[in-house]
Design a protein around this motif. Structure first.
Motif, PDB file in Angstrom:
ATOM      1  N   SER A 448       0.856  -1.188   0.000  1.00 23.23           N
ATOM      2  CA  SER A 448       0.000   0.000   0.000  1.00 23.23           C
ATOM      3  C   SER A 448       0.890   1.235   0.000  1.00 23.23           C
ATOM      4  O   SER A 448       2.055   1.175   0.408  1.00 23.23           O
ATOM      5  N   PRO A 449       0.369   2.381  -0.460  1.00 22.17           N
ATOM      6  CA  PRO A 449       1.186   3.607  -0.506  1.00 22.17           C
ATOM      7  C   PRO A 449       1.668   4.024   0.870  1.00 22.17           C
ATOM      8  O   PRO A 449       0.965   3.836   1.879  1.00 22.17           O
ATOM      9  N   GLN A 450       2.873   4.564   0.905  1.00 24.13           N
ATOM     10  CA  GLN A 450       3.472   5.006   2.160  1.00 24.13           C
ATOM     11  C   GLN A 450       3.377   6.530   2.291  1.00 24.13           C
ATOM     12  O   GLN A 450       3.583   7.254   1.319  1.00 24.13           O
ATOM     13  N   LEU A 451       3.101   7.001   3.504  1.00 29.46           N
ATOM     14  CA  LEU A 451       3.002   8.442   3.729  1.00 29.46           C
ATOM     15  C   LEU A 451       4.315   9.139   3.395  1.00 29.46           C
ATOM     16  O   LEU A 451       4.329  10.286   2.927  1.00 29.46           O
ATOM     17  N   SER A 452       5.436   8.459   3.590  1.00 30.76           N
ATOM     18  CA  SER A 452       6.746   9.065   3.330  1.00 30.76           C
ATOM     19  C   SER A 452       6.946   9.403   1.854  1.00 30.76           C
ATOM     20  O   SER A 452       7.783  10.226   1.510  1.00 30.76           O
TER      21      SER A 452
END
Length: 696
Positions: A448-452
């Motif tokens: 899943s996409p990472q906030l970083s």
């Protein structure tokens, strides 16, 4: 202002089959509806839609577009209705007018929210029919031409800034460079009046003193090409004042240090002649390395095609030369509008690729600030070209990374990306791409996409998709917390509840789904009593005893968190209002709020930090202090008196150690903020009863 017969004659000149009666009816309709309304210039208001329609005839647009231009302000500024327009002029015109109509100003909204909502409606309407954009751009261009009549300098600057940030880049993205350049020039005059006056003044001096140098260079270019049998048209001009200003700002140089003030355009009959002309110019004059761009083999996303090169002329003078065919030139100047000319049999699909990206951004944006940020990122220029392993070409902004590339290919590819190969080599996802790179995205369906990622992606589409995915994940975590709390609430009810009771509770509380209920519980938007009453009406009667209900938490709000995300104050550092704070996401528990100098963070927590701040509603928090008292009668009472005199309630007290001389206490205190806590610690240190006092 165009007269009625002049406008109709213009349309009939390129579209003999146009409905003359309907055009006349639309002209009369807009004059009657706007009536005695005046513009800031003092002209009748209807002169504005008539001039916008005139701009549309210059582009040879179809009859419905001309009528839309005439009527585009009637719904907002007069008593006209969309239904009436549909009855008189047809459904297509009514739909186009509705798309172009500007939202009425809502005074309670901020400037950004007004701009964002206007842009949101505009982009959605534009996705259905690109003619909405063409009329809107002409509308804005004419408003910019008359901007100087507005008395308020602040209003002029606001309109100019919106034009520079939104409408000029949109004109560039659809290839309408004539509109873009004029908008930028007029906005530049308002936003940087001193810079505008200086540059236009210097250009005027050059014109007076060059002694026909531009014409002489243009003639030299034409003669050099004619000697090889090429039939061309050559024209020269000064560079656009705003582009000179931009170059000065980017390179940090003065006007005198800009060497390529002059630009020349060579128009040929065929693409082959473009390359032949380029060869002649490069063998006649020295080219400047790194300044050649081939937009014939790789056109820009807006369809722009041309060869660009820079040459060193006599006396070391630099000049930029653009080479293109006559057909390319018309498309380059008017972009998508050129395809809508009546003589063209085919109509372009308004759902061009970059426009689809904008619509995805509209759907994904959480608020006005996000929408404006992502849209500006999506429409600005300066592109690079990168390829998939199968050779599909994708255009991206400079500085784009494999994550940006993945989202450009498909949203799912970006969401599942875990790695990338650039030109066959494994590279980090944050690696900036270069022109011509071949990019292969490695994906995993469980990823899943990472906030970083937000720290290095540059495209609006990627940022919007990442934020949407992170918000969805946070919502799942909050719902999980809410489910545990709901189970605890259900245990206190007089009878067991089933799924039907939960569904009925959702309806009674005015929520949409069971997940909405869980999120509301997890974010403390619903009190336990509200939930119990919704699950089993009447179940809370007789429970008015205050001791029956758990103590409510203090009113604490945190800025920087997505709406609805659960949080709690970390017990390792006990942050209070006034501390610099950060958040750490804890699976299943929401966000844990720490003081920035917390030792737990310093020990190297492997997590994404969120930059947070205290909200306006915050009224207090629990702080922990350690005090060492002299071991004699009355010292603890004296310390308690200090707490009482400073209006600090003791939430917990623990005697952590004791010997013959000293007693050490850890105390949890209710304090309003950091300043309140500092006063208490200072008072303790000043007391003879206290040997040491410090915050933990």
């Amino acid at each position: 202002m165009l007269r009625q017969y002049e406008l109709v004659e213009r349309v009939l000149a390129y579209d003999p089959d146009a409905d003359e009666a309907m055009l006349n009816r639309a002209y009369v309709y807009t004059v009657q509806k706007h009536g005695t309304q005046k513009r800031a210039s003092g002209d009748p208001y209807f002169s504005h839609p008539v001039e916008v329609a005139g701009l549309m005839t210059e582009l040879k647009l179809d009859q419905d577009t001309i009528i839309t231009a005439l009527l585009h302000d009637t719904v907002e500024d007069t008593l006209a209705t969309t239904a009436e327009i549909e009855r008189l002029f047809g459904g297509d015109v009514a739909r186009l007018v509705d798309g172009v109509t500007k939202l009425s100003k809502i005074e309670v909204m901020s400037e950004n929210e007004r701009a964002a909502e206007n842009l949101r409606k505009f982009l959605l309407a534009m996705s259905e029919d690109i003619r909405v954009l063409l009329v809107k751009l002409a509308d804005r261009l004419h408003n910019m031409r008359t901007l100087h009549f507005i008395k308020s300098a602040d209003k002029r600057r606001r309109i100019a800034r919106e034009t520079m940030d939104i409408y000029a880049p949109l004109a560039e993205r659809v290839g309408m460079y004539e509109y873009m350049r004029e908008m930028q020039l007029l906005a530049f005059e308002q936003l940087e009046p001193e810079g505008y006056a200086t540059i236009t003044g210097r250009l005027a001096q050059i014109r007076e003193t060059d002694g026909g140098q531009v014409d002489a260079i243009a003639l030299a270019i034409k003669q050099a090409l004619a000697e090889t049998g090429l039939k061309v048209e050559v024209s020269g001009r000064e560079k656009h004042p705003y582009s000179i200003w931009k170059k000065m700002a980017e390179r940090h140089v003065s006007f005198e240090q800009i060497t390529d003030i002059m630009a020349f355009r060579v128009l040929t009959d065929s693409t082959e002649d473009c390359y032949r002309a380029l060869g002649v110019l490069h063998t006649t004059w020295q080219m400047i390395p790194g300044r050649f761009k081939d937009y014939l083999s790789t056109p820009k996303s807006n369809g722009y095609r041309s060869l660009h090169t820079s040459l060193i002329f006599e006396n070391s003078m630099r000049m930029e030369v653009q080479i293109r065919t006559h057909d390319m030139h018309r498309t380059n100047e008017f972009g998508l509008a050129a395809h809508w000319a009546y003589k063209q049999g085919d109509r372009p699909d308004g759902q061009v690729g970059w426009l689809r990206d904008l619509i995805e951004i509209v759907d994904a944006s959480h608020d006005a600030e996000e929408l404006l940020e992502h849209t500006r990122l999506a429409i600005y220029q300066d592109r690079i070209f990168a390829f998939t392993p199968k050779g599909a070409l994708h255009q991206l902004p400079k500085g784009s990374t494999p994550v940006d590339f993945a989202y450009a290919v498909h949203s799912d590819l970006g969401n599942f990306a875990v790695g990338a190969k650039i030109n066959g080599r494994h590279m980090p996802l944050r690696t900036p791409l270069n022109n011509g790179d071949v990019v292969e995205i490695i994906k995993n369906r469980t990823a899943s996409p990472q906030l970083s990622w937000l720290g290095f992606v540059v495209t609006g589409k990627a940022r919007a998709a990442i934020r949407r995915a992170v918000r969805a994940k946070e919502r799942e975590e909050v719902a999980a917390i809410g489910r545990k709390l709901l189970e605890g609430i259900a245990d206190r009810l007089p009878s067991k509840i089933g799924k039907k009771a939960v569904r009925e509770a959702v309806k009674r509380l005015g929520l949409g789904t069971e997940e909405d209920l869980l999120v509301a519980i997890g974010t403390a938007k619903l009190a336990d009593r509200q939930v119990m009453e919704a699950l089993v009406p009447g179940s809370t009667s007789g429970m008015d005893d205050p001791d029956h209900w758990p103590k409510q938490e203090r009113a604490i709000s945190i800025r920087g968190l997505t709406a609805g995300v659960a949080f709690h104050l970390a017990e390792c550092c006990h942050p209070v209002p006034g501390d610099r704070i950060v958040g750490v996401r804890v699976p299943g528990k929401g966000v844990e709020v720490h003081a920035i100098d917390c030792l737990t963070l310093a020990s190297g927590v492997d997590a994404d930090w969120l930059d947070l701040s205290w909200g306006e509603r915050t009224t207090g928090a629990v702080a922990r202090i350690r005090m060492v008292l002299h071991n004699r009668p009355g010292t603890l009472a004296e310390a308690a008196g200090i707490f009482a005199s400073n209006r600090a309630n003791i939430a917990a007290l623990e005697n952590s150690s004791r010997d013959e001389l000293f007693s050490t206490y850890d105390v949890d205190l209710d304090v309003t903020d950091l300043a309140h806590l500092t006063r208490i610690v200072s008072a303790l240190r000043a007391s003879d009863a206290v040997a040491e006092a410090e915050r933990l």
